[in-house]
Design an enzyme around this catalytic site. Sequence first.
Site, PDB file in Angstrom:
ATOM      1  N   SER A 140       0.877  -1.178   0.000  1.00 59.93           N
ATOM      2  CA  SER A 140       0.000   0.000   0.000  1.00 59.93           C
ATOM      3  C   SER A 140       0.909   1.221   0.000  1.00 59.93           C
ATOM      4  O   SER A 140       2.101   1.123   0.328  1.00 59.93           O
ATOM      5  CB  SER A 140      -0.842  -0.011   1.286  1.00 59.93           C
ATOM      6  OG  SER A 140      -1.463   1.248   1.507  1.00 59.93           O
ATOM      7  N   TYR A 153      -1.965  -1.098  10.448  1.00 57.47           N
ATOM      8  CA  TYR A 153      -1.918  -1.254   8.982  1.00 57.47           C
ATOM      9  C   TYR A 153      -0.593  -0.719   8.428  1.00 57.47           C
ATOM     10  O   TYR A 153       0.060  -1.368   7.613  1.00 57.47           O
ATOM     11  CB  TYR A 153      -3.112  -0.490   8.392  1.00 57.47           C
ATOM     12  CG  TYR A 153      -3.366  -0.707   6.921  1.00 57.47           C
ATOM     13  CD1 TYR A 153      -4.144  -1.788   6.486  1.00 57.47           C
ATOM     14  CD2 TYR A 153      -2.878   0.179   5.969  1.00 57.47           C
ATOM     15  CE1 TYR A 153      -4.409  -1.971   5.135  1.00 57.47           C
ATOM     16  CE2 TYR A 153      -3.135   0.003   4.616  1.00 57.47           C
ATOM     17  CZ  TYR A 153      -3.912  -1.078   4.208  1.00 57.47           C
ATOM     18  OH  TYR A 153      -4.175  -1.255   2.865  1.00 57.47           O
TER      19      TYR A 153
HETATM   20  P1  NAD Z   1     -11.393  -6.339   0.224  1.00 53.91           P
HETATM   21  O1  NAD Z   1     -11.982  -6.199   1.586  1.00 53.91           O
HETATM   22  O2  NAD Z   1     -12.249  -6.067  -0.967  1.00 53.91           O
HETATM   23  O3  NAD Z   1     -10.779  -7.798   0.024  1.00 53.91           O
HETATM   24  C1  NAD Z   1     -10.050  -8.432   1.030  1.00 53.91           C
HETATM   25  C2  NAD Z   1      -9.968  -9.903   0.712  1.00 53.91           C
HETATM   26  O4  NAD Z   1      -9.264 -10.560   1.782  1.00 53.91           O
HETATM   27  C3  NAD Z   1     -11.335 -10.588   0.608  1.00 53.91           C
HETATM   28  O5  NAD Z   1     -11.293 -11.573  -0.405  1.00 53.91           O
HETATM   29  C4  NAD Z   1     -11.487 -11.234   1.988  1.00 53.91           C
HETATM   30  O6  NAD Z   1     -12.367 -12.366   1.976  1.00 53.91           O
HETATM   31  C5  NAD Z   1     -10.053 -11.634   2.243  1.00 53.91           C
HETATM   32  N1  NAD Z   1      -9.756 -11.891   3.650  1.00 53.91           N
HETATM   33  C6  NAD Z   1      -9.992 -11.101   4.720  1.00 53.91           C
HETATM   34  N2  NAD Z   1      -9.605 -11.718   5.852  1.00 53.91           N
HETATM   35  C7  NAD Z   1      -9.115 -12.927   5.479  1.00 53.91           C
HETATM   36  C8  NAD Z   1      -8.542 -14.023   6.186  1.00 53.91           C
HETATM   37  N3  NAD Z   1      -8.424 -14.022   7.530  1.00 53.91           N
HETATM   38  N4  NAD Z   1      -8.149 -15.087   5.489  1.00 53.91           N
HETATM   39  C9  NAD Z   1      -8.286 -15.140   4.141  1.00 53.91           C
HETATM   40  N5  NAD Z   1      -8.797 -14.126   3.418  1.00 53.91           N
HETATM   41  C10 NAD Z   1      -9.206 -13.029   4.087  1.00 53.91           C
HETATM   42  O7  NAD Z   1     -10.100  -5.406   0.246  1.00 53.91           O
HETATM   43  P2  NAD Z   1      -9.213  -4.764  -0.917  1.00 53.91           P
HETATM   44  O8  NAD Z   1      -9.381  -3.313  -0.847  1.00 53.91           O
HETATM   45  O9  NAD Z   1      -9.410  -5.465  -2.214  1.00 53.91           O
HETATM   46  O10 NAD Z   1      -7.758  -5.075  -0.344  1.00 53.91           O
HETATM   47  C11 NAD Z   1      -6.903  -6.052  -0.875  1.00 53.91           C
HETATM   48  C12 NAD Z   1      -5.476  -5.706  -0.483  1.00 53.91           C
HETATM   49  O11 NAD Z   1      -5.113  -4.472  -1.065  1.00 53.91           O
HETATM   50  C13 NAD Z   1      -5.265  -5.575   1.023  1.00 53.91           C
HETATM   51  O12 NAD Z   1      -4.022  -6.128   1.386  1.00 53.91           O
HETATM   52  C14 NAD Z   1      -5.254  -4.067   1.221  1.00 53.91           C
HETATM   53  O13 NAD Z   1      -4.505  -3.698   2.349  1.00 53.91           O
HETATM   54  C15 NAD Z   1      -4.575  -3.630  -0.068  1.00 53.91           C
HETATM   55  N6  NAD Z   1      -4.820  -2.228  -0.417  1.00 53.91           N
HETATM   56  C16 NAD Z   1      -6.093  -1.775  -0.610  1.00 53.91           C
HETATM   57  C17 NAD Z   1      -6.274  -0.443  -0.952  1.00 53.91           C
HETATM   58  C18 NAD Z   1      -7.639   0.134  -1.199  1.00 53.91           C
HETATM   59  O14 NAD Z   1      -7.742   1.346  -1.331  1.00 53.91           O
HETATM   60  N7  NAD Z   1      -8.685  -0.669  -1.302  1.00 53.91           N
HETATM   61  C19 NAD Z   1      -5.172   0.413  -1.080  1.00 53.91           C
HETATM   62  C20 NAD Z   1      -3.894  -0.102  -0.863  1.00 53.91           C
HETATM   63  C21 NAD Z   1      -3.731  -1.416  -0.536  1.00 53.91           C
END
Ligand code: NAD
Length: 258
Positions: A140, A153
């Site tokens: 991130s 985080y």
């Molecule tokens: P999201 O909530 O849409 O997806 C998260 C996924 O992780 C889902 O498939 C969920 O079922 C799974 N998950 C959660 N807990 C779990 C566990 N204990 N075991 C197995 N799977 C689990 O989130 P997202 O926004 O798509 O985030 C995905 C990644 O991208 C994360 O690592 C997040 O930190 C990173 N990220 C997101 C953003 C953003 O703006 N959305 C920005 C930077 C980084």
Amino acid sequence: MTDLKGRTALITGSTSGIGLGIARTLADAGANIVLNGYGDVAGALSTVQSSGAAAIHHPADMRQPQQIEAMVHAAAERFGGVDILVNNAGIQHVAPVESFPPDSWDAILAINLTSSFHTIRHALPGMRARGWGRIVNIASVHGLVGSAGKSAYVAAKHGLVGLTKVTALETARTGITCNAICPGFVLTPLVAQQIADIAAKDDISRNAAQQRLLAEKQPSGQFVTPEQLGNLVLTLCSPLGAEIRGAALAMDGGWTAQ
Ligand code: NAD
């Protein structure tokens, strides 16, 4: 277009958001797919199978080391090994450090950082034996800079960038690369929750909360998309990616240029 036929990609947390977007892009390029995560598993499977890709789902909880090991073994049993590992599962909790719930700290460190240590250590031996591999850690902007309220985080994502560098150095003389991608805001359920919280706290509409969130951090005023991130992963899997090693690649609408 990069052809991933015969390669197998395991993407943690790929039933929604960024992980599902990446899985879809890799499936479109011909890879076998191992999905992981909760929620709409059937919908995620049919999304990646629509391109003709072979796909399975494994329900491993990223807080549980033994389940993570079982998932990597299941992938090897079904497809012969994991060639592309995308460590994407992640959760968020926002609170000042002095009132941050210790249970949330532990869960964020386990899912956003420690799970990647376990997937990497179990997937690497097979990659070394086959002489090729791609490890992509979805960190991130918070792997590069901090934001108030996100102690766990930010700590986990900085740690993930560190793990990326060490893994890249230990594989530098092989056909295996390890890199981190550092997205800015992407409109997924994880961020939708933060928008809903701002709307409730400041008593404004969701649309106004969304604009406030972007205006504060992301100069472009646009969300990054899962499709853009999927294509960056695909580039890292292509011959162009062979000498990108240990990088933390920002795709953040200018966030970290400030
Ligand atoms: P999201 O909530 O849409 O997806 C998260 C996924 O992780 C889902 O498939 C969920 O079922 C799974 N998950 C959660 N807990 C779990 C566990 N204990 N075991 C197995 N799977 C689990 O989130 P997202 O926004 O798509 O985030 C995905 C990644 O991208 C994360 O690592 C997040 O930190 C990173 N990220 C997101 C953003 C953003 O703006 N959305 C920005 C930077 C980084």
